[in-house]
Design a protein around this motif. Structure first.
Motif, PDB file in Angstrom:
ATOM      1  N   SER A 225      46.058  -1.944  45.323  1.00 45.03           N
ATOM      2  CA  SER A 225      45.329  -1.094  44.364  1.00 45.03           C
ATOM      3  C   SER A 225      43.867  -1.504  44.223  1.00 45.03           C
ATOM      4  O   SER A 225      43.054  -0.735  43.718  1.00 45.03           O
ATOM      5  CB  SER A 225      46.007  -1.141  42.997  1.00 45.03           C
ATOM      6  N   ALA A 226      43.514  -2.715  44.677  1.00 42.59           N
ATOM      7  CA  ALA A 226      42.136  -3.201  44.597  1.00 42.59           C
ATOM      8  C   ALA A 226      41.536  -3.379  45.995  1.00 42.59           C
ATOM      9  O   ALA A 226      40.577  -4.126  46.166  1.00 42.59           O
ATOM     10  CB  ALA A 226      42.102  -4.522  43.836  1.00 42.59           C
ATOM     11  N   PHE A 227      42.104  -2.678  46.985  1.00 39.73           N
ATOM     12  CA  PHE A 227      41.638  -2.832  48.362  1.00 39.73           C
ATOM     13  C   PHE A 227      40.150  -2.520  48.487  1.00 39.73           C
ATOM     14  O   PHE A 227      39.649  -1.559  47.908  1.00 39.73           O
ATOM     15  CB  PHE A 227      42.430  -1.919  49.297  1.00 39.73           C
ATOM     16  N   VAL A 228      39.467  -3.344  49.258  1.00 43.67           N
ATOM     17  CA  VAL A 228      38.039  -3.175  49.520  1.00 43.67           C
ATOM     18  C   VAL A 228      37.856  -2.925  51.012  1.00 43.67           C
ATOM     19  O   VAL A 228      38.074  -3.829  51.819  1.00 43.67           O
ATOM     20  CB  VAL A 228      37.250  -4.438  49.115  1.00 43.67           C
ATOM     21  N   PRO A 229      37.457  -1.714  51.413  1.00 44.23           N
ATOM     22  CA  PRO A 229      37.187  -1.480  52.834  1.00 44.23           C
ATOM     23  C   PRO A 229      36.021  -2.368  53.280  1.00 44.23           C
ATOM     24  O   PRO A 229      34.933  -2.298  52.709  1.00 44.23           O
ATOM     25  CB  PRO A 229      36.806  -0.003  52.897  1.00 44.23           C
ATOM     26  N   HIS A 230      36.278  -3.205  54.248  1.00 42.25           N
ATOM     27  CA  HIS A 230      35.261  -4.167  54.669  1.00 42.25           C
ATOM     28  C   HIS A 230      35.437  -4.489  56.155  1.00 42.25           C
ATOM     29  O   HIS A 230      36.461  -4.182  56.748  1.00 42.25           O
ATOM     30  CB  HIS A 230      35.381  -5.456  53.842  1.00 42.25           C
ATOM     31  N   ASN A 231      34.412  -5.100  56.705  1.00 40.26           N
ATOM     32  CA  ASN A 231      34.487  -5.594  58.068  1.00 40.26           C
ATOM     33  C   ASN A 231      33.433  -6.666  58.274  1.00 40.26           C
ATOM     34  O   ASN A 231      32.465  -6.767  57.527  1.00 40.26           O
ATOM     35  CB  ASN A 231      34.309  -4.474  59.100  1.00 40.26           C
ATOM     36  N   LEU A 232      33.671  -7.464  59.300  1.00 37.97           N
ATOM     37  CA  LEU A 232      32.664  -8.421  59.730  1.00 37.97           C
ATOM     38  C   LEU A 232      31.567  -7.647  60.452  1.00 37.97           C
ATOM     39  O   LEU A 232      31.844  -6.633  61.108  1.00 37.97           O
ATOM     40  CB  LEU A 232      33.274  -9.468  60.655  1.00 37.97           C
ATOM     41  N   LYS A 233      30.338  -8.113  60.322  1.00 39.31           N
ATOM     42  CA  LYS A 233      29.225  -7.447  60.993  1.00 39.31           C
ATOM     43  C   LYS A 233      29.518  -7.361  62.491  1.00 39.31           C
ATOM     44  O   LYS A 233      29.943  -8.331  63.104  1.00 39.31           O
ATOM     45  CB  LYS A 233      27.924  -8.214  60.752  1.00 39.31           C
ATOM     46  N   GLY A 234      29.322  -6.167  63.049  1.00 36.33           N
ATOM     47  CA  GLY A 234      29.577  -5.943  64.467  1.00 36.33           C
ATOM     48  C   GLY A 234      30.975  -5.438  64.758  1.00 36.33           C
ATOM     49  O   GLY A 234      31.282  -5.099  65.889  1.00 36.33           O
ATOM     50  N   GLU A 235      31.828  -5.409  63.745  1.00 37.23           N
ATOM     51  CA  GLU A 235      33.179  -4.884  63.904  1.00 37.23           C
ATOM     52  C   GLU A 235      33.307  -3.645  63.036  1.00 37.23           C
ATOM     53  O   GLU A 235      32.418  -3.300  62.287  1.00 37.23           O
ATOM     54  CB  GLU A 235      34.213  -5.935  63.481  1.00 37.23           C
ATOM     55  N   GLY A 236      34.434  -2.985  63.119  1.00 39.74           N
ATOM     56  CA  GLY A 236      34.690  -1.855  62.236  1.00 39.74           C
ATOM     57  C   GLY A 236      34.109  -0.550  62.751  1.00 39.74           C
ATOM     58  O   GLY A 236      33.623  -0.458  63.882  1.00 39.74           O
ATOM     59  N   PRO A 237      34.148   0.479  61.889  1.00 43.55           N
ATOM     60  CA  PRO A 237      33.719   1.815  62.301  1.00 43.55           C
ATOM     61  C   PRO A 237      32.214   1.892  62.552  1.00 43.55           C
ATOM     62  O   PRO A 237      31.433   1.121  61.985  1.00 43.55           O
ATOM     63  CB  PRO A 237      34.123   2.695  61.110  1.00 43.55           C
ATOM     64  N   MET A 238      31.820   2.845  63.378  1.00 42.93           N
ATOM     65  CA  MET A 238      30.394   3.034  63.702  1.00 42.93           C
ATOM     66  C   MET A 238      29.576   3.353  62.455  1.00 42.93           C
ATOM     67  O   MET A 238      28.420   2.967  62.364  1.00 42.93           O
ATOM     68  CB  MET A 238      30.225   4.145  64.750  1.00 42.93           C
ATOM     69  N   THR A 239      30.158   4.048  61.512  1.00 40.21           N
ATOM     70  CA  THR A 239      29.438   4.399  60.287  1.00 40.21           C
ATOM     71  C   THR A 239      29.389   3.240  59.308  1.00 40.21           C
ATOM     72  O   THR A 239      28.697   3.315  58.304  1.00 40.21           O
ATOM     73  CB  THR A 239      30.107   5.607  59.597  1.00 40.21           C
ATOM     74  N   GLY A 240      30.124   2.178  59.580  1.00 44.22           N
ATOM     75  CA  GLY A 240      30.135   1.012  58.719  1.00 44.22           C
ATOM     76  C   GLY A 240      31.151   1.134  57.608  1.00 44.22           C
ATOM     77  O   GLY A 240      31.620   2.212  57.278  1.00 44.22           O
ATOM     78  N   SER A 241      31.496   0.009  57.037  1.00 49.29           N
ATOM     79  CA  SER A 241      32.396  -0.046  55.896  1.00 49.29           C
ATOM     80  C   SER A 241      31.560  -0.268  54.646  1.00 49.29           C
ATOM     81  O   SER A 241      30.451  -0.797  54.726  1.00 49.29           O
ATOM     82  CB  SER A 241      33.388  -1.201  56.044  1.00 49.29           C
ATOM     83  N   PRO A 242      32.093   0.074  53.490  1.00 45.17           N
ATOM     84  CA  PRO A 242      31.342  -0.140  52.257  1.00 45.17           C
ATOM     85  C   PRO A 242      30.934  -1.599  52.032  1.00 45.17           C
ATOM     86  O   PRO A 242      29.911  -1.872  51.427  1.00 45.17           O
ATOM     87  CB  PRO A 242      32.298   0.340  51.171  1.00 45.17           C
ATOM     88  N   VAL A 243      31.734  -2.536  52.537  1.00 42.76           N
ATOM     89  CA  VAL A 243      31.396  -3.953  52.411  1.00 42.76           C
ATOM     90  C   VAL A 243      31.338  -4.558  53.813  1.00 42.76           C
ATOM     91  O   VAL A 243      32.298  -4.467  54.578  1.00 42.76           O
ATOM     92  CB  VAL A 243      32.421  -4.700  51.535  1.00 42.76           C
ATOM     93  N   GLU A 244      30.202  -5.143  54.123  1.00 42.78           N
ATOM     94  CA  GLU A 244      30.010  -5.797  55.419  1.00 42.78           C
ATOM     95  C   GLU A 244      29.763  -7.283  55.171  1.00 42.78           C
ATOM     96  O   GLU A 244      29.080  -7.647  54.223  1.00 42.78           O
ATOM     97  CB  GLU A 244      28.812  -5.183  56.146  1.00 42.78           C
ATOM     98  N   ILE A 245      30.326  -8.118  56.033  1.00 40.43           N
ATOM     99  CA  ILE A 245      30.215  -9.567  55.904  1.00 40.43           C
ATOM    100  C   ILE A 245      29.525 -10.107  57.149  1.00 40.43           C
ATOM    101  O   ILE A 245      29.922  -9.785  58.269  1.00 40.43           O
ATOM    102  CB  ILE A 245      31.616 -10.204  55.784  1.00 40.43           C
ATOM    103  N   GLY A 246      28.495 -10.906  56.958  1.00 37.10           N
ATOM    104  CA  GLY A 246      27.782 -11.464  58.098  1.00 37.10           C
ATOM    105  C   GLY A 246      27.166 -12.809  57.779  1.00 37.10           C
ATOM    106  O   GLY A 246      27.220 -13.294  56.657  1.00 37.10           O
ATOM    107  N   PHE A 247      26.532 -13.392  58.809  1.00 39.41           N
ATOM    108  CA  PHE A 247      25.946 -14.716  58.630  1.00 39.41           C
ATOM    109  C   PHE A 247      24.659 -14.908  59.436  1.00 39.41           C
ATOM    110  O   PHE A 247      24.096 -15.994  59.435  1.00 39.41           O
ATOM    111  CB  PHE A 247      26.968 -15.809  58.978  1.00 39.41           C
TER     112      PHE A 247
END
Length: 167
Positions: free
Chosen positions: A77-99
């Motif tokens: 119920s609290a799922f956050v659509p996210h991905n590591l930078k360079g992964e995931g959909p071409m349009t991006g996810s609402p939360v991106e994680i990078g370094f």
């Protein structure tokens, strides 16, 4: 003008309070840091609910993967659509994680900084969230980030979570 909000983390009552079996706890033996990472993920979830796009900037690849895994552990119920930078959909996810030093792949409203330094791209965000862990070593590092942000000319605020917890 870019707004930076530093959350001053409260003392951790006991090491048992932190999720000892979480990937963040495995990457960081310090329970205060584990609590900080959990709060960062919760704030990303709150921003997602407000339809704000978030970039979580980590110190390194290990921390980025630990934050990614921590977000997967949220209740459905609290799922956050996210991905590591360079992964995931071409349009991006609402939360991106990078370094890396380049920052987010696309325009985002909120930066959550978990790195030891203020990232050079910080002023590209309208709102920055940063943290001050409740131990002397991490406080010194956070003070340096505060000076770095001040040098960027941003508006700085603090919120002591011991006296003014989040709602």
């Amino acid at each position: 003008m870019t707004q930076v909000l530093f959350y001053l983390m409260p003392p951790v009552a006991s090491p048992a309070k932190a999720k000892v079996d979480s990937p963040v706890a495995t990457a960081n033996a310090n329970p205060a840091i584990c609590e900080m990472h959990l709060l960062a993920c919760q704030l990303a979830q709150q921003a997602f609910v407000k339809q704000q796009w978030v970039y979580i900037h980590c110190q390194d690849k290990q921390q980025a993967h630990a934050i990614d895994e921590l977000l997967w552990q949220f209740e459905p119920s609290a799922f956050v659509p996210h991905n590591l930078k360079g992964e995931g959909p071409m349009t991006g996810s609402p939360v991106e994680i990078g370094f890396d030093r380049l920052g987010a792949n696309k325009s985002r409203q909120v930066l959550i900084n978990l790195a030891d330094q203020a990232p050079p791209f910080a002023v590209n965000f309208g709102h920055i969230i940063d943290f001050v862990a409740n131990d002397d070593q991490h406080k010194a590092v956070a003070r340096e980030r505060y000076r770095q942000y001040r040098g960027l000319g941003v508006n700085l605020q603090t919120q002591d979570l011991a006296t003014h917890p989040l709602n």
